[in-house]
Design a protein around this motif. Structure first.
Motif, short mmCIF file in Angstrom:
data_model
loop_
_atom_site.label_atom_id
_atom_site.label_comp_id
_atom_site.label_asym_id
_atom_site.label_seq_id
_atom_site.Cartn_x
_atom_site.Cartn_y
_atom_site.Cartn_z
N VAL A 141 0.86 -1.18 0.00
CA VAL A 141 0.00 0.00 0.00
C VAL A 141 0.90 1.24 0.00
O VAL A 141 1.84 1.34 0.79
N GLY A 146 -0.41 9.48 3.10
CA GLY A 146 -0.94 8.52 4.08
C GLY A 146 -2.44 8.60 4.25
O GLY A 146 -3.00 7.89 5.08
N THR A 151 -6.95 5.41 -1.96
CA THR A 151 -6.01 4.41 -1.48
C THR A 151 -6.46 3.84 -0.14
O THR A 151 -6.44 2.62 0.08
N VAL A 152 -6.88 4.74 0.75
CA VAL A 152 -7.31 4.29 2.07
C VAL A 152 -8.50 3.35 1.95
O VAL A 152 -8.52 2.26 2.54
N PHE A 155 -7.58 0.06 0.33
CA PHE A 155 -6.73 -0.71 1.24
C PHE A 155 -7.55 -1.36 2.35
O PHE A 155 -7.30 -2.52 2.73
N ALA A 177 3.85 -1.24 3.79
CA ALA A 177 3.38 0.14 3.58
C ALA A 177 4.54 1.00 3.10
O ALA A 177 5.65 0.92 3.63
N THR A 179 5.26 4.91 2.68
CA THR A 179 4.67 6.21 3.04
C THR A 179 5.72 7.11 3.67
O THR A 179 6.86 6.68 3.86
N ASP A 185 -1.58 9.08 8.55
CA ASP A 185 -2.41 8.01 9.09
C ASP A 185 -1.94 6.62 8.65
O ASP A 185 -2.04 5.66 9.41
N LEU A 186 -1.46 6.51 7.42
CA LEU A 186 -0.99 5.19 6.98
C LEU A 186 0.22 4.75 7.81
O LEU A 186 0.34 3.59 8.22
N THR A 197 7.62 -1.48 6.64
CA THR A 197 7.43 -0.11 6.13
C THR A 197 8.67 0.39 5.40
O THR A 197 9.79 0.13 5.82
#
Ligand code: PA5
Length: 464
Positions: A141, A146, A151-152, A155, A177, A179, A185-186, A197
């Motif tokens: 993602v 984020g 996307t959110v 996801f 992730a 980002t 937020d992501l 990440t």
């Protein structure tokens, strides 16, 4: 790595003074181009813009390669969730190296499959999920902010689909992730759920981010050689800093495009790849040129409404769909052909003759020769019709050439932005659309955008 820029058909000698540039116009503007180069160099050395440094970030490239090695053999599908600059570079890369594939989406046939969920079309998303096995899928993602609504939301659907099949812990182990580090937020969710990440540098915007983990993570998972990609980009970067228009093709292309656009009033640029492998890159370029150079204000705050509309057209296919307009319609466009010297296979045409002129003329030749002839013939017809055009030639479409080409286009765009006196690196228009969307979806803190939208709706109701 060999990339050439042929600007001959942009010259007044070829297409006339009204539509082409003269030697004296070029000479008079060289200092402006060089100033744009010096300014970009200063700003990038000061850390304001990060894209020129990306090919040299060995640590990031090593970390992504190591991760791809760790998960090797555990998946048959890579599902990317992202949009705009967080999706187009991945598509361009996959289409270029492993493609071609005609559209973004769920149907890449190669192993591992790459499924890019960018749009929020519900049936597209459902069909894509149906085509994947959660036990064999890795999800990446990607969102610099984020919090992009498309996307959110996608996801959340994908995450639940994974969790339902695998349980929370196993699902989280298959999600990565990409980002902004420490922000958004992501990032918070990734930390809470312990996703792997990768960070996107703050000083690299979405459309300039293909050589960050945004492009590198999915590319490495798809088996694309990201070291070669970086190597090509690094070589091009070296040329892009040269204060010499002969050596620096990005600067030369920027100068010609700026002249044709601002002095010959070509408000549309058509990018015409003569290679299906470059079709994804044409859409990546379309975003780069549109979002970077389409701006309401210049750096002094004056209203300028700058912009040149980028169009993607595929050669030779679109010769049978668009070229009639391009040759005989309004002379308001500049055309950039993208040529490829060596195709992976020549596509030999059988040599048997039938005694039929249209068939026999082609017998024994090759598709590679034909597509090249089609491009050169179209360029010649454009010159006849006084339509300015230029050609960028890539020796072949491989990792090194694509890396170099991305970097060339990013530098060229940044230089044109500098010459126009605008900020090529922000996107206030995109941000406003995002805010309206959140207002409409009822997000806390976005009430003013909801109200603004309601005013617009009342206006619509009153309109007769
Ligand atoms: O180039 C840009 O900045 C935009 O097109 C973004 O890439 C796009 O809006 C997606 O943003 P994000 O990565 O924050 O989801």
């Amino acid at each position: 790595m060999n990339i050439q820029f042929d600007s001959k058909n942009l010259l007044a000698d070829m297409v006339g003074k009204e539509h082409g540039v003269t030697r004296s116009e070029i000479e008079r503007s060289e200092s402006k181009a060089l100033k744009a180069l010096r300014t970009l160099r200063r700003q990038s050395e000061a850390g304001l813009y990060g894209f020129p440094h990306l090919p040299f970030q060995d640590t990031a490239i090593r970390a992504v390669t190591r991760y791809a090695g760790e998960v090797n053999g555990t998946y048959d599908t890579v599902c990317v969730v992202g949009i705009g600059g967080s999706a187009l570079g991945v598509w361009a890369l996959d289409c270029g190296i492993r493609g071609p594939h005609p559209v973004q989406g769920a149907h890449t046939p190669q192993h591992p499959r790459l499924v890019i969920l960018d749009n929020v079309d519900p049936s597209f998303t459902a069909q894509a999920l149906d085509s994947m096995d959660p036990r064999k899928t890795l999800v990446v993602v990607i969102a610099k902010s984020g919090g992009t609504a498309e996307t959110v939301s996608t996801f959340l659907i994908v995450r639940e689909w994974m969790e339902r099949a695998l349980g929370r812990r196993k699902a989280a182990a298959r999600i990565t992730a990409v980002t902004t580090e420490g922000k958004g937020d992501l990032f918070e969710l990734a930390r809470a759920e312990r996703y792997r990440t990768f960070g996107i540098p703050e000083n690299v915007g979405g459309r300039f981010s293909v050589l960050t983990p945004v492009g590198l993570v999915p590319a490495a998972l798809a088996g694309i050689d990201i070291r070669k990609l970086a190597r090509g980009a690094a070589r091009m970067t070296h040329f892009c800093w040269q204060p010499d228009l002969e050596e620096n093709i990005a600067l030369r292309a920027a100068l010609y495009h700026w002249l044709i656009w601002t002095r010959k009033h070509k408000s549309i640029q058509v990018a015409l790849p003569y290679s299906n492998h470059l079709w994804g890159t044409a859409f990546w370029f379309r975003q780069l040129w549109a979002e970077s150079l389409g701006k309401a204000h210049n750096l002094k705050g004056e209203v300028v409404h700058a912009g040149q509309t980028p169009v993607a057209a595929l050669g030779a296919t679109d010769q049978h769909s668009q070229v009639q307009l391009y040759l005989e319609g309004p002379n308001d466009k500049v055309f950039t052909f993208w040529a490829v010297k060596k195709f992976a296979s020549a596509g030999k045409i059988p040599s048997r003759k039938f005694g039929l002129p249209a068939f026999d003329a082609l017998a024994g030749q090759s598709l590679a020769r034909l597509i090249d002839a089609e491009r050169r013939a179209t360029a010649a017809a454009m010159v006849e019709a006084e339509r300015p055009n230029c050609t960028v030639t890539l020796d072949r479409v491989d990792e090194e050439h694509l890396g170099a080409f991305f970097q060339m286009m990013e530098f060229q765009t940044a230089f044109v932005g500098g010459m126009l006196g605008i900020d090529a690196f922000d996107q206030p228009g995109v941000e406003l659309g995002k805010k309206f969307t959140y207002g409409l979806m009822g997000r806390e803190g976005y009430e003013q955008y909801r109200r603004q939208f309601q005013t617009y709706e009342r206006k619509r109701a009153r309109a007769k």
